[in-house]
Design a protein around this motif. Sequence first.
Motif, PDB file in Angstrom:
ATOM      1  N   ASN A 123       0.797  -1.076  -0.080  1.00 40.15           N
ATOM      2  CA  ASN A 123      -0.052   0.031   0.252  1.00 40.15           C
ATOM      3  C   ASN A 123       0.907   1.079  -0.080  1.00 40.15           C
ATOM      4  N   ALA A 124       0.151   2.484  -0.021  1.00 37.00           N
ATOM      5  CA  ALA A 124       0.783   3.453  -0.160  1.00 37.00           C
ATOM      6  C   ALA A 124       1.844   4.047   1.168  1.00 37.00           C
ATOM      7  N   GLN A 125       1.549   3.624   2.234  1.00 41.71           N
ATOM      8  CA  GLN A 125       2.231   3.624   3.554  1.00 41.71           C
ATOM      9  C   GLN A 125       3.568   2.851   3.331  1.00 41.71           C
ATOM     10  N   GLU A 126       3.496   1.622   3.038  1.00 42.67           N
ATOM     11  CA  GLU A 126       4.654   0.759   2.558  1.00 42.67           C
ATOM     12  C   GLU A 126       5.608   1.459   1.661  1.00 42.67           C
ATOM     13  N   LYS A 127       5.063   2.075   0.808  1.00 42.02           N
ATOM     14  CA  LYS A 127       5.750   2.665  -0.259  1.00 42.02           C
ATOM     15  C   LYS A 127       6.827   3.813   0.388  1.00 42.02           C
ATOM     16  N   ARG A 128       6.050   4.572   1.156  1.00 37.26           N
ATOM     17  CA  ARG A 128       6.323   5.781   1.866  1.00 37.26           C
ATOM     18  C   ARG A 128       7.793   5.177   2.932  1.00 37.26           C
ATOM     19  N   ILE A 129       7.328   4.094   3.674  1.00 42.15           N
ATOM     20  CA  ILE A 129       8.259   3.688   4.353  1.00 42.15           C
ATOM     21  C   ILE A 129       9.452   3.182   3.840  1.00 42.15           C
ATOM     22  N   ALA A 130       9.290   2.493   2.618  1.00 45.50           N
ATOM     23  CA  ALA A 130      10.601   1.970   1.838  1.00 45.50           C
ATOM     24  C   ALA A 130      11.448   3.293   1.418  1.00 45.50           C
ATOM     25  N   LEU A 131      10.691   4.133   1.106  1.00 50.18           N
ATOM     26  CA  LEU A 131      11.264   5.527   0.293  1.00 50.18           C
ATOM     27  C   LEU A 131      12.374   6.063   1.729  1.00 50.18           C
ATOM     28  N   LEU A 132      11.560   6.252   2.579  1.00 46.29           N
ATOM     29  CA  LEU A 132      12.141   6.811   3.846  1.00 46.29           C
ATOM     30  C   LEU A 132      13.601   5.726   4.240  1.00 46.29           C
ATOM     31  N   LEU A 133      13.454   4.618   4.206  1.00 49.00           N
ATOM     32  CA  LEU A 133      14.327   3.478   4.761  1.00 49.00           C
ATOM     33  C   LEU A 133      15.690   3.847   3.799  1.00 49.00           C
ATOM     34  N   LEU A 134      15.249   3.978   2.410  1.00 39.91           N
ATOM     35  CA  LEU A 134      16.539   4.037   1.389  1.00 39.91           C
ATOM     36  C   LEU A 134      17.177   5.324   1.606  1.00 39.91           C
ATOM     37  N   LEU A 135      16.150   6.495   1.625  1.00 38.96           N
ATOM     38  CA  LEU A 135      16.889   7.719   2.262  1.00 38.96           C
ATOM     39  C   LEU A 135      17.987   7.687   3.368  1.00 38.96           C
ATOM     40  N   GLY A 136      17.394   6.892   4.449  1.00 39.49           N
ATOM     41  CA  GLY A 136      18.341   6.660   5.630  1.00 39.49           C
ATOM     42  C   GLY A 136      19.563   5.920   5.299  1.00 39.49           C
ATOM     43  N   ILE A 137      19.569   4.868   4.333  1.00 42.52           N
ATOM     44  CA  ILE A 137      20.528   4.240   3.918  1.00 42.52           C
ATOM     45  C   ILE A 137      21.607   5.019   3.249  1.00 42.52           C
ATOM     46  N   LEU A 138      21.194   5.642   1.990  1.00 41.04           N
ATOM     47  CA  LEU A 138      21.945   6.596   1.343  1.00 41.04           C
ATOM     48  C   LEU A 138      22.631   7.635   1.802  1.00 41.04           C
ATOM     49  N   SER A 139      21.724   8.395   2.717  1.00 38.71           N
ATOM     50  CA  SER A 139      22.450   9.525   3.268  1.00 38.71           C
ATOM     51  C   SER A 139      23.529   9.127   4.384  1.00 38.71           C
ATOM     52  N   ASP A 140      23.354   8.099   5.246  1.00 39.36           N
ATOM     53  CA  ASP A 140      23.973   7.710   6.330  1.00 39.36           C
ATOM     54  C   ASP A 140      25.341   6.969   5.627  1.00 39.36           C
TER      55      ASP A 140
END
Length: 380
Positions: free
Chosen positions: A194-211
């Motif tokens: 669902n849409a929420q799952e996608k948002r959370i996946a995006l946020l986790l990828l953002l965390g990975i790429l930034s850190d």
Amino acid sequence: MYQRLNEFSQLLYDKINTKLDDFDKIIIISHENTDYDGVAAVLALKYLIQSFICQDNNKIIAFLHSNNLSASEALKSLELTNECITKFGDFHNPKDHYLIIIVDTNNFDKILEPIPKEQIREMILIDHHESLAFLKSNNEEYGQETGKNSLFFKSLLSIWYIDPQASSCAEIIAGIWQIWEQLTVSKNSKLDSNAQEKRIALLLLLGILSDSANLRYSQNSVIPNIQFLITRGADIQQVRRLSSIQITIDERIAKIKGAARVEEPILIKDSTYTWIVLFTNVNSFEAAVCRSLIDLGADIVFCLSTQKNKEFRLIVRSSERFQGSSNINFGLFMEQLGTQYQGHGGGHSGAAGMNGFNCPDNLKKIVIKKIEGDLHGKVK
Ligand SMILES: [Mn+2]
């Protein structure tokens, strides 16, 4: 490492699942000035607990009381702001018993300040920083040296997972996500695409790429995690757009000031190389200042800031060149220094910091001596 995460994920699942009724609330928190990685870890864990174990929105609290500006902007763009609570008073009930899950930090003292000790029943830690010396220590006194509350917190920590090889906490959470999915396949997982799952996946990828500075500090093991997040709707270009929010004028000015205040470079020669060490000072954005100076060509950069009440902060960054050729672990170095000056310290081998009180006049000398000793080198 994966094996260990497997075990931990199972333990975490069982603990939350079986002891759910022992706690009125499960509070997930991260370090002060929470960055993309911290915010991602907190919100993703909340989402996972709600999806796999307990749907009660009032029971699982993402308590983010001091996000940095970029993290807050990202949450806004992803429409996730309402998923977190920023004021303790908004969920606090003095009769409640709490399970606290701490992510992406190795400093317990400050982040737990708003929460009354007597309400904390148990704690769990998930982190990727150099491990806390006091966790490994059996010396009861050690807790008092590292921080006034460390011993208390240690006594309440039930399980923890620390992987300094992970370049972000977000990738650990992405790993837990996959393991929980496998665990619950037969148990009718409530998780739908669902849409929420996608948002959370995006946020986790953002965390990975930034850190990881766009995977600069990552191991191969991050790739299956990224692949998994992509199958859940994360998109690399969308993440890049999210993180390209303009750098504030304050940060740019701090970097320029930091560059202008650099002292005469110190050259340390070991058996093979000559390393360039820089010292500078600004009162904010020290890490950004250090990184800029590394980009200019320095190998090790220290940035000092003096705060109110005789408090001071020292941040260090080192070049990849240096990290690849030396064994100095600045995370441990800063942990020691923090303890020595009645504060805290820690971080990673190439990126670390400490705060303390009453900065000694010869701090620079102490630091250089330590590096010389560790490198078996000499100032040129
Ligand atoms: Mn992190």
